[in-house]
Design a protein around this motif. Structure first.
Motif, short mmCIF file in Angstrom:
data_model
loop_
_atom_site.label_atom_id
_atom_site.label_comp_id
_atom_site.label_asym_id
_atom_site.label_seq_id
_atom_site.Cartn_x
_atom_site.Cartn_y
_atom_site.Cartn_z
N PHE A 238 11.98 38.53 39.99
CA PHE A 238 12.14 38.33 41.44
C PHE A 238 13.53 37.80 41.75
CE2 PHE A 238 12.08 35.44 45.07
CZ PHE A 238 11.66 36.30 46.07
N TRP A 239 13.95 36.78 40.99
CA TRP A 239 15.26 36.16 41.23
C TRP A 239 16.40 37.15 41.00
CZ3 TRP A 239 18.45 35.07 36.76
CH2 TRP A 239 19.68 34.49 37.09
N SER A 240 16.36 37.84 39.88
CA SER A 240 17.50 38.68 39.50
C SER A 240 17.48 40.04 40.19
CB SER A 240 17.53 38.85 37.98
OG SER A 240 16.32 39.44 37.50
N TRP A 241 16.48 40.84 39.88
CA TRP A 241 16.46 42.20 40.42
C TRP A 241 16.08 42.22 41.90
CZ3 TRP A 241 18.71 45.97 37.88
CH2 TRP A 241 18.96 45.77 36.53
N GLY A 242 15.35 41.19 42.35
CA GLY A 242 15.09 41.11 43.79
C GLY A 242 16.37 40.93 44.58
N LEU A 243 17.29 40.08 44.08
CA LEU A 243 18.59 39.90 44.73
C LEU A 243 19.45 41.15 44.58
CD1 LEU A 243 19.48 36.26 43.58
CD2 LEU A 243 18.64 36.97 45.83
N ILE A 244 19.48 41.70 43.36
CA ILE A 244 20.34 42.85 43.11
C ILE A 244 19.89 44.07 43.91
CG2 ILE A 244 21.03 44.48 41.30
CD1 ILE A 244 21.05 42.09 39.37
N TRP A 245 18.58 44.16 44.16
CA TRP A 245 18.05 45.28 44.94
C TRP A 245 18.74 45.39 46.30
CZ3 TRP A 245 14.88 49.08 43.45
CH2 TRP A 245 14.30 49.89 44.44
N TRP A 246 19.00 44.25 46.94
CA TRP A 246 19.59 44.23 48.26
C TRP A 246 21.11 44.08 48.23
CZ3 TRP A 246 17.42 45.69 52.65
CH2 TRP A 246 16.02 45.64 52.76
N THR A 247 21.70 43.89 47.06
CA THR A 247 23.13 43.62 46.99
C THR A 247 24.01 44.77 47.48
OG1 THR A 247 22.85 41.95 45.26
CG2 THR A 247 25.02 42.96 45.44
N PRO A 248 23.70 46.05 47.17
CA PRO A 248 24.53 47.11 47.76
C PRO A 248 24.56 47.05 49.29
CG PRO A 248 23.20 48.00 45.98
CD PRO A 248 22.70 46.60 46.23
N ALA A 249 23.39 46.83 49.91
CA ALA A 249 23.36 46.74 51.37
C ALA A 249 24.14 45.52 51.86
CB ALA A 249 21.91 46.67 51.85
N PHE A 250 24.04 44.39 51.13
CA PHE A 250 24.82 43.20 51.47
C PHE A 250 26.31 43.48 51.44
CE2 PHE A 250 27.22 39.99 48.97
CZ PHE A 250 27.47 39.06 49.98
N LEU A 251 26.78 44.19 50.41
CA LEU A 251 28.20 44.50 50.30
C LEU A 251 28.66 45.42 51.43
CD1 LEU A 251 28.42 45.08 46.43
CD2 LEU A 251 29.33 43.12 47.72
N MET A 252 27.81 46.33 51.83
CA MET A 252 28.17 47.25 52.91
C MET A 252 28.19 46.54 54.26
SD MET A 252 26.03 50.65 51.75
CE MET A 252 25.69 50.84 50.00
N GLY A 260 29.82 54.62 48.30
CA GLY A 260 30.53 54.90 47.06
C GLY A 260 31.27 53.69 46.52
N GLU A 261 31.89 52.90 47.44
CA GLU A 261 32.61 51.70 47.02
C GLU A 261 31.67 50.64 46.44
OE1 GLU A 261 36.34 51.92 50.21
OE2 GLU A 261 34.46 50.89 50.74
N ALA A 262 30.50 50.48 47.07
CA ALA A 262 29.53 49.52 46.55
C ALA A 262 29.04 49.94 45.17
CB ALA A 262 28.35 49.38 47.51
N GLY A 263 28.78 51.23 45.01
CA GLY A 263 28.35 51.72 43.70
C GLY A 263 29.44 51.57 42.65
N ALA A 264 30.70 51.82 43.07
CA ALA A 264 31.82 51.69 42.13
C ALA A 264 32.05 50.24 41.72
CB ALA A 264 33.09 52.28 42.75
N LEU A 265 31.74 49.30 42.61
CA LEU A 265 31.87 47.88 42.27
C LEU A 265 30.76 47.43 41.33
CD1 LEU A 265 32.97 45.00 42.57
CD2 LEU A 265 31.63 44.80 44.68
N LEU A 266 29.53 47.77 41.67
CA LEU A 266 28.39 47.27 40.91
C LEU A 266 28.16 48.03 39.60
CD1 LEU A 266 25.91 46.76 43.88
CD2 LEU A 266 27.16 44.99 42.63
N GLY A 267 28.46 49.33 39.60
CA GLY A 267 28.19 50.14 38.41
C GLY A 267 28.84 49.61 37.15
N VAL A 397 19.52 35.39 53.95
CA VAL A 397 18.21 35.52 53.31
C VAL A 397 18.38 35.52 51.79
CG1 VAL A 397 16.29 37.12 52.89
CG2 VAL A 397 17.07 36.69 55.23
N LEU A 398 19.36 36.25 51.30
CA LEU A 398 19.61 36.30 49.85
C LEU A 398 20.09 34.95 49.32
CD1 LEU A 398 21.34 39.80 49.61
CD2 LEU A 398 18.95 39.23 49.14
N ALA A 399 20.93 34.26 50.09
CA ALA A 399 21.45 32.96 49.64
C ALA A 399 20.32 31.94 49.48
CB ALA A 399 22.48 32.45 50.64
N PHE A 400 19.34 31.96 50.39
CA PHE A 400 18.24 31.00 50.32
C PHE A 400 17.18 31.42 49.29
CE2 PHE A 400 19.95 29.57 54.43
CZ PHE A 400 19.92 28.21 54.23
#
Length: 433
Positions: A238-252, A260-267, A397-400
């Protein structure tokens, strides 16, 4: 149907089999994770809210993934695991390709249902097979190598899929990820044999008689080490992949990146950082000191404890902290996968190993695929409607949510107290004194 092989597994063949299982796990993660990368273009084309996206990306897959995982694991503990694994890989791969053909929300949702059905039959039989190819002292090492499929799959679902989507559209990304799994299913059927259960435990195959689900649940509930290992894996996911699940949307949204930029950063962080973390973990699991399961649980607790602070700073810190903190957070999310899988398999008898893995996956994926996408998406929608945060509602939401890593570390620490004695009871080995 090929008969189970009772012979000691040849070194080359067992590593070859582990390689196939790892590739299957990579496709499992990639086909699951790709929707996270494609959230924004799918949302824009189909006019979805964050709650709708949360249902489509997480709950729609999890409904069948978590509900069918345990029945399929019961089947795996009683039947040919190789054939079940091959059928599962073929099923989720076909349904992933069909996601690319969806023209409406309902069609895409139904295809995601199918992906969940297939993926439910992937990891439990793989875990049980690995435990009959590698002895108790090698299992945490073998599962750490198996876990290399996670960063490879995350890279496939982020940078690779993001690049394909940027050039050819999000539908093509689904199709390109689906086809390789169909070929892998054929290779599994044609080149692997089914091993005898429990043949490598000191207590022998008598400990590998199939168990009913009720017996397995009773064993898991009464065994303190198993309970805390499963709880640790669940909260860590929950802590790790739950946060990472929303991280591309957070970056956008919060930092203005494109898909593409979010994928290129995280990939590259997943591929390079995640792979590096797992190679370090595999090297540690190879050491004599880590044959003591207490050290494995202590190690897992320490990583979760230390990495929770960067996980908070990714979302609550300023822009300059995002990339360096992601390079700490994302690799840290891979450290625990192999060690916890290996410990769990050594804590349960051979006849319930697929079921035990499925129960861990059930609880972890309810946290990861249901609670994280749906609850965090709902919370983001509420903040958007009731505050002036706008696009930054998801950020807060992700920070908390990030401090849940401390909770996971506590479960690892609690498992350490009894894990050595419980090893001894099940496999006849308890690690170093």
């Amino acid at each position: 149907m090929a008969q189970p092989s009772a012979a000691e597994p040849r070194s080359a063949m067992r590593w070859y089999a582990l390689g196939l299982f790892t590739l299957g796990y990579a496709l499992n993660i990639g086909d699951r994770y790709v929707v996270s990368t494609l959230i924004e273009p799918i949302k824009a084309e189909m006019g979805l809210s964050d709650s709708g996206v949360g249902f489509l990306t997480g709950v729609s897959l999890a409904i069948f993934y978590v509900t069918l995982g345990i029945p399929l694991a019961v089947l795996a503990d009683r039947s040919n695991r190789r054939n079940l694994l091959a059928a599962a890989v073929a099923a989720w791969s076909v349904m992933t390709a069909l996601c690319g053909q969806a023209q409406t929300f309902v069609q895409l949702m139904l295809a995601r249902f199918g992906v969940g059905v297939g993926e439910a039959g992937g990891t439990p039989p793989s875990a049980s097979l690995i435990s009959d190819l590698f002895g108790p002292q090698q299992r945490s090492l073998a599962f750490s190598i198996f876990a290399l499929g996670a960063p490879l799959g995350a890279w496939l679902g982020s940078e690779f899929a993001g690049n394909v989507a940027e050039q050819y559209g999000w539908r093509v990304a689904f199709t390109v990820l689906g086809v390789p799994g169909i070929l892998l299913a054929l290779v599994i059927v044609l080149t692997l044999r089914e091993p005898v259960r429990g043949r490598l435990d000191r207590v022998g195959v008598s400990n590998a008689a199939p168990h009913r689900l009720r017996e397995t649940l009773r064993f898991l509930w009464r065994n303190s080490s198993v309970f805390h290992v499963i709880a640790a894996g669940t909260v860590l996911t929950f802590w790790s992949w739950g946060l990472i699940w929303w991280t591309p949307a957070f970056l956008m949204r919060s930092h203005g990146l494109s898909v593409g930029e979010a994928g290129a950063l995280l990939g590259p962080i997943h591929l390079v950082g995640g792979t590096g973390a797992l190679l370090v973990t595999a090297a540690l699991m190879y050491l004599q000191a880590f044959r003591d399961p207490r050290r494995i649980m202590r190690f897992s607790a320490l990583v979760a404890l230390v990495a929770t602070v960067p996980s908070i700073l990714v979302y609550a810190g300023d822009r300059s902290l995002v990339v360096p903190m992601l390079w700490i957070l994302i690799p840290a999310t891979y450290f625990y996968i192999g060690p916890l899988m290996g410990v769990l398999q050594n804590l349960v008898p051979g006849g319930m190993r697929a079921q035990a893995m499925a129960i861990l996956l059930f609880t972890a994926n309810v946290a990861n695929l249901v609670i994280a996408p749906q609850l965090l998406g709902f919370a983001s929608d509420v903040l958007t409607m009731t505050t002036g945060l706008g696009a930054d509602s998801l950020r807060w939401v992700l920070a908390f949510t990030a401090p849940t890593g401390f909770w996971a570390a506590w479960h690892c620490w609690r498992a350490e107290a009894t894990v050595r004695e419980d090893y001894q009871a099940v496999i006849g080995e308890g690690g170093q004194t």
